[in-house]
Scaffold this motif. Structure first.
Motif, PDB file in Angstrom:
ATOM      1  N   PRO A 194      -7.523   5.270   8.572  1.00  0.00           N
ATOM      2  CA  PRO A 194      -6.551   4.288   8.226  1.00  0.00           C
ATOM      3  C   PRO A 194      -5.962   4.683   6.806  1.00  0.00           C
ATOM      4  O   PRO A 194      -5.191   3.965   6.193  1.00  0.00           O
ATOM      5  N   PHE A 195      -6.825   5.287   6.055  1.00  0.00           N
ATOM      6  CA  PHE A 195      -6.517   5.591   4.424  1.00  0.00           C
ATOM      7  C   PHE A 195      -6.175   6.827   4.253  1.00  0.00           C
ATOM      8  O   PHE A 195      -6.186   7.490   3.113  1.00  0.00           O
ATOM      9  N   PHE A 218     -10.992   6.615   1.327  1.00  0.00           N
ATOM     10  CA  PHE A 218      -9.618   6.975   0.789  1.00  0.00           C
ATOM     11  C   PHE A 218      -9.772   8.425   0.285  1.00  0.00           C
ATOM     12  O   PHE A 218      -8.902   9.170   0.255  1.00  0.00           O
ATOM     13  N   GLN A 246       4.431   7.362   9.512  1.00  0.00           N
ATOM     14  CA  GLN A 246       4.265   8.273   8.376  1.00  0.00           C
ATOM     15  C   GLN A 246       5.725   8.254   7.535  1.00  0.00           C
ATOM     16  O   GLN A 246       6.249   9.178   7.671  1.00  0.00           O
ATOM     17  N   TYR A 253     -10.119  -5.787  10.728  1.00  0.00           N
ATOM     18  CA  TYR A 253     -11.508  -5.420  10.763  1.00  0.00           C
ATOM     19  C   TYR A 253     -12.130  -6.851  10.691  1.00  0.00           C
ATOM     20  O   TYR A 253     -13.238  -7.379  11.385  1.00  0.00           O
ATOM     21  N   PHE A 272      -5.808  -2.722   7.931  1.00  0.00           N
ATOM     22  CA  PHE A 272      -7.108  -2.383   8.618  1.00  0.00           C
ATOM     23  C   PHE A 272      -8.050  -3.170   8.172  1.00  0.00           C
ATOM     24  O   PHE A 272      -8.735  -3.767   8.830  1.00  0.00           O
ATOM     25  N   VAL A 273      -8.022  -3.521   6.854  1.00  0.00           N
ATOM     26  CA  VAL A 273      -8.990  -4.125   6.286  1.00  0.00           C
ATOM     27  C   VAL A 273      -9.253  -5.667   6.807  1.00  0.00           C
ATOM     28  O   VAL A 273     -10.032  -6.279   7.414  1.00  0.00           O
ATOM     29  N   LEU A 333     -24.519  -2.597   9.983  1.00  0.00           N
ATOM     30  CA  LEU A 333     -23.207  -3.133   9.524  1.00  0.00           C
ATOM     31  C   LEU A 333     -22.073  -2.138   9.466  1.00  0.00           C
ATOM     32  O   LEU A 333     -20.813  -2.327   9.700  1.00  0.00           O
ATOM     33  N   VAL A 377     -13.575   1.395   2.242  1.00  0.00           N
ATOM     34  CA  VAL A 377     -12.183   1.763   2.141  1.00  0.00           C
ATOM     35  C   VAL A 377     -11.953   2.626   0.645  1.00  0.00           C
ATOM     36  O   VAL A 377     -11.367   3.636   0.903  1.00  0.00           O
ATOM     37  N   PRO A 388     -20.416   0.555  13.104  1.00  0.00           N
ATOM     38  CA  PRO A 388     -19.162   0.466  13.931  1.00  0.00           C
ATOM     39  C   PRO A 388     -17.740   0.879  13.167  1.00  0.00           C
ATOM     40  O   PRO A 388     -17.006   1.369  13.639  1.00  0.00           O
ATOM     41  N   MET A 389     -17.944   0.440  11.704  1.00  0.00           N
ATOM     42  CA  MET A 389     -16.773   0.651  10.930  1.00  0.00           C
ATOM     43  C   MET A 389     -16.660   2.404  10.926  1.00  0.00           C
ATOM     44  O   MET A 389     -15.152   2.574  11.324  1.00  0.00           O
ATOM     45  N   LEU A 419     -17.744  -2.822   3.574  1.00  0.00           N
ATOM     46  CA  LEU A 419     -16.461  -2.458   3.960  1.00  0.00           C
ATOM     47  C   LEU A 419     -15.446  -1.960   2.991  1.00  0.00           C
ATOM     48  O   LEU A 419     -14.649  -0.914   2.793  1.00  0.00           O
ATOM     49  N   ILE A 469     -15.028   3.529  14.337  1.00  0.00           N
ATOM     50  CA  ILE A 469     -13.639   3.232  14.633  1.00  0.00           C
ATOM     51  C   ILE A 469     -12.783   4.499  13.564  1.00  0.00           C
ATOM     52  O   ILE A 469     -11.951   4.917  14.017  1.00  0.00           O
ATOM     53  N   CYS A 470     -13.218   4.503  12.608  1.00  0.00           N
ATOM     54  CA  CYS A 470     -12.697   5.494  11.530  1.00  0.00           C
ATOM     55  C   CYS A 470     -12.921   6.863  12.137  1.00  0.00           C
ATOM     56  O   CYS A 470     -11.726   7.678  11.814  1.00  0.00           O
ATOM     57  N   TYR A 476       2.068   2.738   3.289  1.00  0.00           N
ATOM     58  CA  TYR A 476       0.675   3.339   3.069  1.00  0.00           C
ATOM     59  C   TYR A 476      -0.300   2.231   2.643  1.00  0.00           C
ATOM     60  O   TYR A 476      -1.204   2.013   3.403  1.00  0.00           O
ATOM     61  N   VAL A 505      -0.722  -0.347   5.420  1.00  0.00           N
ATOM     62  CA  VAL A 505      -1.728   0.187   6.520  1.00  0.00           C
ATOM     63  C   VAL A 505      -3.125  -0.083   6.202  1.00  0.00           C
ATOM     64  O   VAL A 505      -3.873  -0.590   6.916  1.00  0.00           O
ATOM     65  N   ILE A 506      -3.573   0.149   4.933  1.00  0.00           N
ATOM     66  CA  ILE A 506      -5.004   0.184   4.451  1.00  0.00           C
ATOM     67  C   ILE A 506      -5.273  -1.570   4.430  1.00  0.00           C
ATOM     68  O   ILE A 506      -6.262  -2.020   5.249  1.00  0.00           O
ATOM     69  N   MET A 540      -2.936   8.116   4.714  1.00  0.00           N
ATOM     70  CA  MET A 540      -1.597   8.202   4.686  1.00  0.00           C
ATOM     71  C   MET A 540      -0.750   9.087   3.470  1.00  0.00           C
ATOM     72  O   MET A 540       0.205   9.910   3.816  1.00  0.00           O
TER      73      MET A 540
END
Lengths: 838, 579
Positions: free
Chosen positions: B294-295, B288, A813, A831, A827-828, B340, B284, B343-344, B280, B347-348, A820, A823-824, B297
């Motif tokens: 993961p989004f 956010f 952080q 995945y 992740f994408v 689909l 994202v 699973p995403m 996906l 994880i989130c 930031y 990180v996104i 931050m």
């Protein structure tokens, strides 16, 4: 004017209850929410006003209050009327009034003014206004009822609206529902009219009375809030169609009587009186509650046991009447239920043996006494018996008990009233006595006569209490009648109105009390001659069942009643003679020491002079000192005598409703207070004879009352009598030692048991507990060692590990946007890769 | 009486008593509230509907489509009015703009609640798609709208008394807030990806402006910039995802998309990776907005930099809207391809719960702490979505599916109330102690007891301690995990472990408030507005266990699964019929 409005009688009745409640809520919230300190510094000019100028200002303010109240009421009604033009168009009345009032109330509550200051001054505008609107509504309901003869049970197709109760489902769990609503039968309509009018007059009177008092002026808002709540409770009782809301109103009244009797919180005697009132009535309430449980038991017996108990009066009545209790060998159940419920009435209506709280309740402000004695508190007990009259009818035992308790109370209290010297206490005993009459009427099966006497009594007793309040106001808070005298010239309006009330109470033709008291005595006579029969079934199937056979012992009740009537006339005219006639005796008595003021529980030797709490220290002396010349008793300002005049009119003419002059085929009272209940005797020679004899007896009482107390010869005769029957005098003067009996045989033993219990608790129970505590403590010490060393080590280790990971991840952080985003994106990508590589 | 020590003492006592009146009043209000709670039906029928029914019913039946957007239009008008007033006579009165906003918000409750009444009384009176399928008015959206309005009321209360907001241009601040509310209200009823994209962008852009409102505070500007950059990127992702969805299904309407995607998948299985890609990317973008793991931050920085009122707003209001989008898109448009995205989502969820907790442990700044706490809670909230998604694919058991999104909705409502309550106290403490560091909260119970107790209830509720509302929220969101055919036991275990950790992090704050010594001993007395505003969260969270009514109500609304299945007027009575 009210045609459109009167299409919704239940809604209107609901507003009668709601308005005083809203004014209570409003005043209380205003007092509570806003800043507790008086924000306005005291005005300099106000300080300089001389006391009499200040008084003048005060009375002027009170005098101008009534047109304002009238104006507010009128405007309110004009507004309603204009909106009601649309009512024909289909908008329901609630849709207009309810939100407007709620919104106005909410806005007003949260309106940011210096409202503590404001509300203290203007609280009466609100509560009297609410009661006035209620009185207008109640009066119009009554007029409508009388004009069109509409009441339940006699509904025509045009008047179906009267059958539609204003019912809502208050609460529900599963199949169990709790409908509550408003019952508008004759009893309720007459009752609600009485309560609103009387309570309005009393509140109106209170403005001047309470403002006159230093303490009261500081707690003006509180006083009126409680007053409104009190009236709400009674209105709820009167209008309820079910036990539940009835009980709520009942208990609200219990609370309010407690609060108002002890309104002068600085008086220890007031404090004692409020506690006594609350506890004594509570003893009765225990019976009432048990009675309700008993009804529930009976309900399940008579009905399907799986069905929940219904609180609706009519429903319970139907279910219980369908079951043959005697056949099932359960005849004791209705008797037990009726007697238990009667206990509640005994407590609330101050019947023997629970009458002891009512005289002590005189410690409250006089208008409060008026409210308790006339419109609300004690009337509720009688009304309870009226509402459960069908239950009493199921049990001859219960009926006889009611009649006998009433007779004992009526006579006994009247004798005590003869020897009292406190103006309010005399009236208090007369109230107890008159309540006894009502109970006699109910006990001999004439709910009509009992209720009629309740109504007339409410008007003239409120008048008498307010009149005594005016006298007390005029004499600067002196209550002993020996200090008064000659007030008829100094306070003429008070005198004439008080006289009207006295004549009504004494039962002199043609005042209200004459008609109603005579109804009761005639009913007793009828019972003694013919017995009591109940009508079962409806219409063609109706048949009369003899419940109680005629018996000579009813003549004893009759004689007690007649004797009580004599005593009533006697002590009331004794009061008149002492207070209003003769010469003003204040200065004579003040010259003497030992005026034998007030009344003390122990012994007759009352040599200690003023009770310093009952009489404020030397009001007259103080004022004389301020003014520089002697103070004469004064007449009350208009805001205080106008209510007196209103009530005097009622006390004079109300009784004519019980005569054949009004209504077709009978009279109004018989027509409206008679539904489903047995009729009282017709007008015949016997009744006329009874009327004549009771009038004669009352006139005798008046004669002796004036003769003994207003002439020289009478005074000698009185002293001789006192000396001759010293023992009897002592017993009566000390109220037959009932208080002492309770003190000795109930309160002291209870205290003793309580002390024993406390000793047991302190030494034995606490000892065991402490021993257990010590053991636990030792075990805990052992355990604590284990906990500190082993468990905490483990837990702290875990926490350290978690913190360690937290520190490890903290750098991620970082605060950099690119990180930031990274990180996104990572992740994408991660995945997607993990999916496609698979 | 002269002013002596006696009088002073008396006045002091009166003053202290005055400060205990709000708790007293709270008691009265709680009783009243409970009565309202138990007699909701009675109150609505006697005090609300008679007033509102005739004129609104006529209006509603004549201009139905316009009527259903009445709340939005009212708020829009309120925003414009504020701007105009500010333009004509600037800085006339600093309470003018917030009070206008507040009144507008309260006014817009009326049509919302009335529409609820219509939908329950005349079953299909209001339901259906309007404006060419862009907006769907159904119980679900109405419910969320009412909660949104409630939270924004609180935001205005906090902003109204805030010291940090400059008085200059305050009208614009509230105007932007109102516009954001309009957008949020529209989002919760959107049923079209075009509308969803445009409206979420609307919310986002107004939020960027509001976050950077304090031009003199570097952190505020920094936060706005970060928020803007990252938000733009996420929007790019989202619109890309939407583009692919549109390409696959040929429609933007979610009801039609559901059917179309299913057909495409059946006809051409090779399209599955493309579908996955679109899902996906959408995830994202929308993740956010919700700030899940993961989004996430940006969230602590934004909360720290933004004015407290806006932090409150961001922590609650747009999240409610985003939850609605999650439910609509994932459980309606993408429900046929649930295998689909589940699973995403798993994880989130796991990442959110864990990371939020871990980062919150060592936080000493309350706002950053609350940012991480909100990340954690969004993770919990997603558990319901996971369960509903699993069911959506494997077994179309509507009851369990509705359990899932009932859990989500329920969680969001309670989360909203807990968070507004906490932010309220944070703003109170900021107002009186000048900061929101943990040190400022030390010994709060000695300085402002009612505030401390309100905070206590909110924190314990966030930690999920049983009698409080937060526990019920967690209970209902985890319930579907144990249902047959779902059986996400590992997820449940992770969630429970995280709850243990979160108990620790919240107790840390409670310890500071109740056991530590305050930096300054002096007591402070929050403003009346604040004191009254504390009462509802306190009462709601503490007494939630007794109010089965809301659970029933929310359940009735949320479990009305027709909003996921039927795309035009329908005639069934639905589960809300008895309401």
């Amino acid at each position: 004017m009210l045609e459109a409005l009167l299409k919704y009688p239940e809604t209107l009745a609901h507003w009668i209850v709601a308005l005083p409640f809203l004014s209570f809520v409003f005043i209380t919230l205003k007092l509570t929410i806003n800043k507790n300190v008086d924000p306005k510094p005291k005005d300099e000019s106000e300080k300089e006003l001389s006391p009499d100028l200040k008084k003048l200002q005060t009375s002027v303010m009170q005098g101008y209050m009534w047109p304002i109240i009238a104006l507010v009421g009128l405007l309110g009604f004009l507004f309603l009327k204009s909106r009601l033009g649309e009512a024909a168009g289909g908008i329901s009345i609630n849709s207009v009034i309810m939100p407007v009032i709620w919104i106005v109330l909410l806005v007003a509550i949260f309106w940011p003014t210096n409202s503590r200051h404001w509300i203290q001054k203007y609280a009466p505008y609100i509560s009297v206004g609410a009661m006035a609107i209620g009185a207008i509504i109640a009066t119009s309901l009554w007029i409508k009822t009388v004009q069109e003869g509409l009441y339940p049970g006699h509904a025509t197709p045009d008047t179906e609206i009267w059958k539609e109760a204003w019912k809502i489902n208050w609460y529900g769990i599963g199949d169990f529902t709790l409908p509550i609503g408003i019952k508008l039968d004759g009893f309720a309509i007459f009752g609600v009219w009485m309560v609103t009018v009387v309570a309005m007059c009393i509140q109106w009177f209170s403005i001047g009375y309470i403002w006159d008092d230093d303490y009261g002026r500081k707690h003006f808002g509180r006083y009126f809030a409680k007053h409104s709540l009190f009236a709400t409770g009674m209105l709820m009782v009167v209008l309820s169609d079910n036990i539940l809301t009835f009980l709520i109103g009942w208990e609200v009244m219990g609370l309010c009587s407690y609060l108002l009797i002890g309104f002068f919180t600085y008086k220890p005697s007031a404090n004692a009186a409020q506690i006594k009132a609350f506890i004594t009535t509570r003893i009765g309430d225990v019976g009432f509650m048990l009675g309700i449980f008993m009804l529930g038991l009976m309900f399940t017996y008579a009905n399907d046991p799986t069905l929940p108990f219904s609180f609706d009066f009519e429903h319970i009545k139907e279910v219980l009447y369908k079951y043959d209790w005697a056949k099932a060998n359960l005849g004791w159940l209705p008797t037990a239920a009726a007697l238990l419920i009667f206990m509640g009435a005994v407590g609330k209506s101050a019947q023997f043996p629970l009458h002891v709280w009512l005289p002590d309740a005189m410690e409250g402000p006089t208008p409060v006494s008026a409210l308790i004695h006339a419109a609300t508190m004690v009337a509720a007990g009688v009304f309870l018996v009226v509402r459960f009259f069908w239950l009493f009818e199921m049990s001859p035992t219960a009926m006889l008990t009611v009649a006998w308790i009433g007779a004992i109370t009526a006579f006994g209290a009247a004798t005590i009233g003869v020897v009292q010297y406190d103006i309010k206490r005399i009236l208090a005993y007369s109230t107890i006595s008159q309540l006894g009459y009502m109970m006699i009427g109910l006990g001999v099966g004439s709910a009509t006569a009992g209720m009629f006497h309740l109504l007339t009594h409410a008007y003239f007793k409120a008048l008498l209490f307010l009149g005594s309040g005016a006298v007390i106001y005029g004499c600067r808070h002196i209550q002993d009648i020996r200090y008064m005298g000659g007030l008829s010239k100094r306070m003429p309006i008070t005198y004439w109105t008080f006289l009207a009330g006295t004549l009504a109470l004494a039962g002199i033709f043609p005042f209200a009390g004459f008609w109603s008291k005579d109804e009761i005595l005639a009913s007793v006579f009828h019972m003694a001659q013919h017995g009591y029969s109940r009508i079962v079934g409806h219409g063609e199937h109706a048949e009369s069942i003899l419940m109680i056979p005629a018996h000579w012992s009813f003549y004893i009740i009759f004689i007690l009643g007649i004797a009580g009537a004599f005593l009533t006339a006697f002590y009331m005219f004794r009061l008149i003679a002492y207070t209003f006639l003769g010469r003003h005796k204040n200065y004579e008595y003040r010259g003497e020491q030992s005026p034998d003021y007030g009344h003390h529980a122990h012994g007759e030797d009352n040599t200690e002079a003023y009770d310093k709490w009952t009489v404020p220290p030397g009001p007259l002396e103080k004022e004389e000192h301020d003014l520089g010349h002697p103070v004469e008793p004064r007449e009350v300002p208009p805001s205080m005598w106008i209510p007196l005049v209103i009530l005097a009119i009622f006390a004079t003419v109300y009784g004519f409703m019980g005569t054949p002059l009004f209504g077709e085929g009978g009279n109004l009272i018989a027509k409206f207070l008679n539904h489903g209940y047995p009729h009282y005797p017709e007008l015949d020679w016997l009744t006329a004879g009874l009327m004549g004899s009771s009038l004669l007896i009352a006139l005798l009482g008046v004669h002796f009352g004036l003769k003994i107390n207003n002439t020289e010869a009478g005074a000698v005769w009185k002293d001789n009598l006192k000396a001759k029957y010293a023992g009897l005098y002592r017993a009566v003067y000390n109220k037959y030692f009932v208080d002492e009996f309770y003190e000795e045989y109930i309160i002291q033993p209870v205290f003793f048991v309580a002390q024993m219990a406390r000793a047991f608790d302190t030494y034995i129970v606490d000892g065991i507990v402490n021993a257990a505590g010590w053991l636990t403590y030792m075990i805990a010490k052992l355990h604590g060692w284990w906990d500190n060393v082993v468990i905490d080590g483990f837990v702290n280790g875990l926490a350290w590990i978690v913190g360690f990971f937290s520190d490890l991840t903290k750098p991620i952080q970082s605060g950099y946007v690119q990180n930031y985003m990274m990180v996104i994106i990572i992740f994408v990508l991660f995945y997607l890769l993990s999916l496609f590589i698979r | 009486m002269e002013n002596g020590p006696e009088q002073d003492r008396k006045e002091l006592r009166l003053y202290e008593a005055g400060n205990w009146f709000p708790p007293l009043m709270a008691g009265i209000l709680v009783v009243t509230g409970l009565l309202v709670y138990l007699n909701y039906e009675f109150i609505v029928h006697h005090f609300y509907l008679p007033f509102i029914s005739t004129p609104l019913e006529v209006f509603a039946s004549t201009y139905r489509a316009y009527f259903l957007l009445l709340p939005e239009m009212l708020d829009l008008a309120g925003g414009i009015l504020i701007l105009l007033m500010d333009m004509i006579r600037p800085n006339k009165n600093r309470l003018r703009a917030p009070l206008t906003a507040q009144v507008t918000l309260i006014l817009s409750y009326f049509p919302v609640i009335f529409t609820m009444y219509l939908t329950t009384r005349y079953f299909n009176a209001a339901l259906g798609q309007y404006w060419g399928g862009l907006e769907t008015i159904d119980p679900f959206s109405l419910f969320l709208k009412s909660i949104v309005l409630l939270t924004v009321n609180y935001v205005v209360v906090i902003a109204m008394r805030s010291k940090e907001l400059p008085e200059k241009f305050s009208g614009e601040f509230y105007a932007f807030l109102m516009f954001a509310v309009v957008a949020v209200e529209c989002v919760v009823s959107s049923s079209d990806i075009l509308a969803i994209f445009l409206l979420t962008e609307f919310v986002a852009i107004t939020s960027y402006i509001l976050v950077g409102w304090l031009k003199n505070r570097p952190t505020s500007t920094e936060a706005a910039l970060k928020y803007f950059l990252l938000g733009s990127m996420s929007s790019a992702f989202m619109v890309f995802g939407f583009a692919i969805m549109y390409g696959l299904s040929g429609t933007t309407n979610l009801y039609e998309m559901k059917v179309a995607l299913h057909e495409v998948r059946m006809q051409d299985p090779s399209m599955v990776p493309v579908m996955l890609l679109s899902t996906l990317f959408f995830m994202v973008g929308i993740g956010f907005k919700l700030a899940i793991a993961p989004f996430h931050m940006y969230l602590p920085d934004v909360f720290e930099g933004a004015p407290t009122a806006i932090a409150t707003f961001l922590s609650v209001t747009p999240k409610l809207a985003t939850t609605a989008v999650f439910i609509r898109v994932f459980l309606l448009g993408l429900s046929t391809v649930a295998d689909l995205w589940v699973p995403m989502m798993l994880i989130c969820a796991v990442l959110s719960m864990t990371i939020g907790n871990l980062f919150a442990i060592r936080q000493t700044n309350m706002k950053r702490f609350l940012a991480f706490s909100s990340i954690t809670h969004m993770g919990y909230m997603l558990l319901g979505l996971c369960a509903a998604g699993v069911i959506a694919k494997t077994n179309s058991n509507a009851a369990i599916q509705s359990l899932g999104y009932f859990g989500m909705l329920h969680y969001m409502v309670i989360y909203a109330i807990m968070n507004t309550g906490i932010f309220l106290i944070v703003s109170v403490v900021e107002h009186h102690s000048g900061g929101s560091h943990l040190d400022h909260f030390k010994g709060l119970v000695h300085r402002a007891p009612p505030s401390a107790y309100t905070m206590l209830v909110c924190l314990l509720s966030l930690a999920g301690i049983p009698p409080l509302a937060g526990f019920m929220a967690k209970f209902f969101v985890m319930w579907p995990l144990f249902e047959p055919n779902v059986e996400l036991y590992p997820l449940a275990i992770i969630a429970i472990l995280n709850m243990v950790v979160s108990a620790y992090i919240y107790l840390r704050i409670i310890k500071a408030m109740f056991l530590d010594k305050p930096m300054v001993e002096e007591r402070f007395y929050p403003d009346t507005t604040y004191r009254y505003a504390m009462i509802p969260p306190f009462a709601f969270l503490a007494l939630y266990l007794f109010g089965g009514y809301l659970i029933r109500w929310a359940y009735a609304y949320a479990s009305s699964s027709y909003f996921l299945t039927i795309n035009i007027y329908f005639g069934s009575s639905g589960p809300t019929g008895g309401l």
